[in-house]
Design a protein around this motif. Structure first.
Motif, PDB file in Angstrom:
ATOM      1  N   ALA A 213      -0.613  -3.045   1.727  1.00  0.00           N
ATOM      2  CA  ALA A 213      -1.134  -1.777   2.247  1.00  0.00           C
ATOM      3  C   ALA A 213      -1.382  -1.879   3.749  1.00  0.00           C
ATOM      4  CB  ALA A 213      -2.423  -1.406   1.519  1.00  0.00           C
ATOM      5  N   TYR A 214      -1.903  -3.010   4.195  1.00  0.00           N
ATOM      6  CA  TYR A 214      -2.153  -3.232   5.620  1.00  0.00           C
ATOM      7  C   TYR A 214      -0.843  -3.187   6.399  1.00  0.00           C
ATOM      8  CZ  TYR A 214      -3.782  -5.719   9.810  1.00  0.00           C
ATOM      9  OH  TYR A 214      -4.071  -6.080  11.102  1.00  0.00           O
ATOM     10  N   VAL A 215       0.203  -3.842   5.887  1.00  0.00           N
ATOM     11  CA  VAL A 215       1.508  -3.855   6.575  1.00  0.00           C
ATOM     12  C   VAL A 215       2.124  -2.467   6.559  1.00  0.00           C
ATOM     13  CG1 VAL A 215       3.847  -4.809   6.539  1.00  0.00           C
ATOM     14  CG2 VAL A 215       1.899  -6.299   6.115  1.00  0.00           C
ATOM     15  N   ARG A 216       2.038  -1.759   5.426  1.00  0.00           N
ATOM     16  CA  ARG A 216       2.587  -0.393   5.368  1.00  0.00           C
ATOM     17  C   ARG A 216       1.908   0.503   6.387  1.00  0.00           C
ATOM     18  NH1 ARG A 216       2.903  -1.238  -0.457  1.00  0.00           N
ATOM     19  NH2 ARG A 216       0.790  -0.429  -0.635  1.00  0.00           N
ATOM     20  N   ARG A 217       0.604   0.353   6.544  1.00  0.00           N
ATOM     21  CA  ARG A 217      -0.135   1.169   7.506  1.00  0.00           C
ATOM     22  C   ARG A 217       0.368   0.895   8.930  1.00  0.00           C
ATOM     23  NH1 ARG A 217      -5.275   3.932   7.616  1.00  0.00           N
ATOM     24  NH2 ARG A 217      -5.325   4.829   9.674  1.00  0.00           N
ATOM     25  N   ILE A 218       0.582  -0.371   9.245  1.00  0.00           N
ATOM     26  CA  ILE A 218       1.095  -0.721  10.570  1.00  0.00           C
ATOM     27  C   ILE A 218       2.494  -0.141  10.761  1.00  0.00           C
ATOM     28  CG2 ILE A 218       1.764  -2.600  12.111  1.00  0.00           C
ATOM     29  CD1 ILE A 218      -0.386  -4.321  10.738  1.00  0.00           C
TER      30      ILE A 218
ATOM     31  N   VAL B 270       8.125   8.648   0.964  1.00  0.00           N
ATOM     32  CA  VAL B 270       8.422   7.232   0.711  1.00  0.00           C
ATOM     33  C   VAL B 270       7.232   6.545   0.049  1.00  0.00           C
ATOM     34  CG1 VAL B 270       8.839   5.002   1.825  1.00  0.00           C
ATOM     35  CG2 VAL B 270      10.165   6.997   2.504  1.00  0.00           C
ATOM     36  N   LEU B 271       6.038   6.763   0.574  1.00  0.00           N
ATOM     37  CA  LEU B 271       4.868   6.090   0.015  1.00  0.00           C
ATOM     38  C   LEU B 271       4.515   6.601  -1.382  1.00  0.00           C
ATOM     39  CD1 LEU B 271       2.626   5.851   3.199  1.00  0.00           C
ATOM     40  CD2 LEU B 271       3.987   4.041   2.151  1.00  0.00           C
ATOM     41  N   ARG B 272       4.609   7.916  -1.599  1.00  0.00           N
ATOM     42  CA  ARG B 272       4.231   8.493  -2.899  1.00  0.00           C
ATOM     43  C   ARG B 272       5.280   8.219  -3.972  1.00  0.00           C
ATOM     44  NH1 ARG B 272       1.321   9.652  -5.852  1.00  0.00           N
ATOM     45  NH2 ARG B 272       1.623  11.794  -6.465  1.00  0.00           N
ATOM     46  N   TYR B 273       6.555   8.415  -3.662  1.00  0.00           N
ATOM     47  CA  TYR B 273       7.569   8.409  -4.710  1.00  0.00           C
ATOM     48  C   TYR B 273       8.432   7.147  -4.728  1.00  0.00           C
ATOM     49  CZ  TYR B 273       5.934  13.142  -4.857  1.00  0.00           C
ATOM     50  OH  TYR B 273       5.122  14.230  -4.936  1.00  0.00           O
ATOM     51  N   TYR B 274       8.604   6.491  -3.607  1.00  0.00           N
ATOM     52  CA  TYR B 274       9.364   5.238  -3.615  1.00  0.00           C
ATOM     53  C   TYR B 274       8.437   4.055  -3.856  1.00  0.00           C
ATOM     54  CZ  TYR B 274      12.398   1.437  -2.225  1.00  0.00           C
ATOM     55  OH  TYR B 274      13.117   0.264  -2.216  1.00  0.00           O
ATOM     56  N   GLU B 275       7.347   3.992  -3.094  1.00  0.00           N
ATOM     57  CA  GLU B 275       6.375   2.911  -3.265  1.00  0.00           C
ATOM     58  C   GLU B 275       5.437   3.177  -4.438  1.00  0.00           C
ATOM     59  OE1 GLU B 275       5.760  -0.067  -1.664  1.00  0.00           O
ATOM     60  OE2 GLU B 275       7.658   0.208  -0.653  1.00  0.00           O
ATOM     61  N   GLN B 276       5.434   4.404  -4.945  1.00  0.00           N
ATOM     62  CA  GLN B 276       4.625   4.828  -6.086  1.00  0.00           C
ATOM     63  C   GLN B 276       3.132   4.598  -5.864  1.00  0.00           C
ATOM     64  OE1 GLN B 276       6.367   3.017  -9.567  1.00  0.00           O
ATOM     65  NE2 GLN B 276       8.169   4.323  -9.451  1.00  0.00           N
ATOM     66  N   LEU B 277       2.678   4.913  -4.656  1.00  0.00           N
ATOM     67  CA  LEU B 277       1.254   4.844  -4.358  1.00  0.00           C
ATOM     68  C   LEU B 277       0.583   6.116  -4.860  1.00  0.00           C
ATOM     69  CD1 LEU B 277       1.205   3.503  -0.687  1.00  0.00           C
ATOM     70  CD2 LEU B 277       1.054   2.193  -2.800  1.00  0.00           C
ATOM     71  N   SER B 278      -0.682   6.024  -5.190  1.00  0.00           N
ATOM     72  CA  SER B 278      -1.432   7.212  -5.575  1.00  0.00           C
ATOM     73  C   SER B 278      -1.660   8.082  -4.339  1.00  0.00           C
ATOM     74  CB  SER B 278      -2.771   6.814  -6.194  1.00  0.00           C
ATOM     75  OG  SER B 278      -3.606   6.252  -5.197  1.00  0.00           O
ATOM     76  N   GLU B 279      -2.147   9.301  -4.579  1.00  0.00           N
ATOM     77  CA  GLU B 279      -2.440  10.178  -3.443  1.00  0.00           C
ATOM     78  C   GLU B 279      -3.517   9.557  -2.551  1.00  0.00           C
ATOM     79  OE1 GLU B 279      -3.424  13.706  -5.596  1.00  0.00           O
ATOM     80  OE2 GLU B 279      -1.355  14.442  -5.549  1.00  0.00           O
ATOM     81  N   ALA B 280      -4.514   8.928  -3.173  1.00  0.00           N
ATOM     82  CA  ALA B 280      -5.594   8.304  -2.397  1.00  0.00           C
ATOM     83  C   ALA B 280      -5.075   7.121  -1.587  1.00  0.00           C
ATOM     84  CB  ALA B 280      -6.718   7.854  -3.329  1.00  0.00           C
ATOM     85  N   GLU B 281      -4.204   6.295  -2.186  1.00  0.00           N
ATOM     86  CA  GLU B 281      -3.641   5.146  -1.458  1.00  0.00           C
ATOM     87  C   GLU B 281      -2.751   5.607  -0.314  1.00  0.00           C
ATOM     88  OE1 GLU B 281      -3.275   1.829  -5.031  1.00  0.00           O
ATOM     89  OE2 GLU B 281      -1.764   3.419  -4.889  1.00  0.00           O
TER      90      GLU B 281
ATOM     91  N   ALA C 269      -3.040   8.472   1.285  1.00  0.00           N
ATOM     92  CA  ALA C 269      -3.935   9.021   2.306  1.00  0.00           C
ATOM     93  C   ALA C 269      -4.558   7.901   3.132  1.00  0.00           C
ATOM     94  CB  ALA C 269      -5.032   9.860   1.646  1.00  0.00           C
ATOM     95  N   GLN C 270      -4.979   6.835   2.465  1.00  0.00           N
ATOM     96  CA  GLN C 270      -5.590   5.715   3.181  1.00  0.00           C
ATOM     97  C   GLN C 270      -4.576   5.037   4.103  1.00  0.00           C
ATOM     98  OE1 GLN C 270      -7.086   2.626   0.656  1.00  0.00           O
ATOM     99  NE2 GLN C 270      -8.216   1.645   2.312  1.00  0.00           N
ATOM    100  N   THR C 271      -3.344   4.850   3.612  1.00  0.00           N
ATOM    101  CA  THR C 271      -2.309   4.202   4.417  1.00  0.00           C
ATOM    102  C   THR C 271      -1.977   5.016   5.653  1.00  0.00           C
ATOM    103  OG1 THR C 271      -1.360   3.169   2.448  1.00  0.00           O
ATOM    104  CG2 THR C 271       0.069   3.351   4.376  1.00  0.00           C
TER     105      THR C 271
ATOM    106  N   ILE D  28      -4.991   9.920   6.604  1.00  0.00           N
ATOM    107  CA  ILE D  28      -5.169  11.363   6.462  1.00  0.00           C
ATOM    108  C   ILE D  28      -5.935  11.625   5.169  1.00  0.00           C
ATOM    109  CG2 ILE D  28      -3.123  11.983   7.797  1.00  0.00           C
ATOM    110  CD1 ILE D  28      -1.548  12.287   5.241  1.00  0.00           C
ATOM    111  N   SER D  29      -6.302  12.871   4.934  1.00  0.00           N
ATOM    112  CA  SER D  29      -7.048  13.206   3.721  1.00  0.00           C
ATOM    113  C   SER D  29      -6.104  13.345   2.523  1.00  0.00           C
ATOM    114  CB  SER D  29      -7.815  14.514   3.920  1.00  0.00           C
ATOM    115  OG  SER D  29      -6.904  15.604   3.972  1.00  0.00           O
ATOM    116  N   VAL D  30      -6.694  13.270   1.327  1.00  0.00           N
ATOM    117  CA  VAL D  30      -5.915  13.433   0.094  1.00  0.00           C
ATOM    118  C   VAL D  30      -5.312  14.838   0.052  1.00  0.00           C
ATOM    119  CG1 VAL D  30      -6.050  13.471  -2.433  1.00  0.00           C
ATOM    120  CG2 VAL D  30      -7.241  11.698  -1.154  1.00  0.00           C
ATOM    121  N   GLY D  31      -6.077  15.835   0.501  1.00  0.00           N
ATOM    122  CA  GLY D  31      -5.567  17.210   0.534  1.00  0.00           C
ATOM    123  C   GLY D  31      -4.334  17.335   1.424  1.00  0.00           C
ATOM    124  N   THR D  32      -4.339  16.630   2.551  1.00  0.00           N
ATOM    125  CA  THR D  32      -3.177  16.645   3.447  1.00  0.00           C
ATOM    126  C   THR D  32      -1.981  15.983   2.776  1.00  0.00           C
ATOM    127  OG1 THR D  32      -4.636  16.590   5.364  1.00  0.00           O
ATOM    128  CG2 THR D  32      -2.351  15.998   5.737  1.00  0.00           C
TER     129      THR D  32
END
Length: 196
Positions: free
Chosen positions: A85-90, A147-158, A160-162, A165-169
């Motif tokens: 998650a740290y690397v994805r954020r960078i 990419v993060l939601r559907y390829y990496e299969q992260l949750s909306e919260a993950e 948003a954190q990466t 931004i907010s979950v709503g965004t």
């Protein structure tokens, strides 16, 4: 006296470096852990960087920067499960920063492509390559969300954190991106065409 001043400064620098250097065993252990992490995750992280950037060369540059930053802060990472998650954020932040740089806006498209080796994923039958061309046509932030939601299969919260931004965004960007993808996807790539 002026001839001796540089000598003293060099001695002071070497003393400071010696005092602040980590013990040899700790440094070797850190390098071994980092090398093990790279061996296990580098290929997957490069794929993610490529999908976020849309360009293999830029993905390699962005990932190299991300891994360099990770290495520098390796001892500070307490939760080893959050390293990806740290690397994805960078990667996302570096990609966004690259789009803002003035030299990027000065690039011009040409009709003639440079001669380079073409990279094709082994599992690609051609259909997914065409689909990723459509994904790459999305704006950078929307592409990162897809990419993060559907390829990496992260949750909306993950996601948003990466992205910071907010979950709503994330929800609104996902909906907007999926709508654009539906509009831009050629008919022969739509799943409903395969069912007929």
């Amino acid at each position: 006296m002026s001839a001796r001043a540089p000598v003293r400064r060099a001695e002071e620098v070497s003393v400071v470096e010696t005092d602040q250097a980590p013990p040899r065993g700790r440094s070797e252990r850190r390098d071994a852990e980092f090398t093990e992490y790279l061996a296990a995750r580098q290929a997957a992280l490069l794929r993610t960087a490529y999908l976020v950037c849309g360009d293999r060369d830029q993905a390699e540059d962005v990932l190299q920067t991300a891994l360099a930053k990770l290495y520098l802060s390796w001892d500070k990472v307490r939760d080893r499960g959050a390293i990806d998650a740290y690397v994805r954020r960078i990667v996302v932040n570096e990609t966004t920063s690259a789009w803002r740089r003035p030299w990027h806006r000065r690039e011009r498209a040409t009709d003639r492509l440079p001669e380079t080796a073409v990279h094709h994923d082994q599992y690609d039958d051609g259909g997914s390559a065409a689909l990723w061309d459509v994904v790459r046509s999305l704006p950078p932030r929307a592409r990162a969300v897809v990419v993060l939601r559907y390829y990496e299969q992260l949750s909306e919260a993950e996601t948003a954190q990466t992205l910071g931004i907010s979950v709503g965004t994330v929800k609104s960007q996902s909906n907007r991106a999926l709508r654009m993808l539906r509009e831009r996807t050629p008919d022969h790539l739509h799943p409903r065409e395969e069912e007929r």
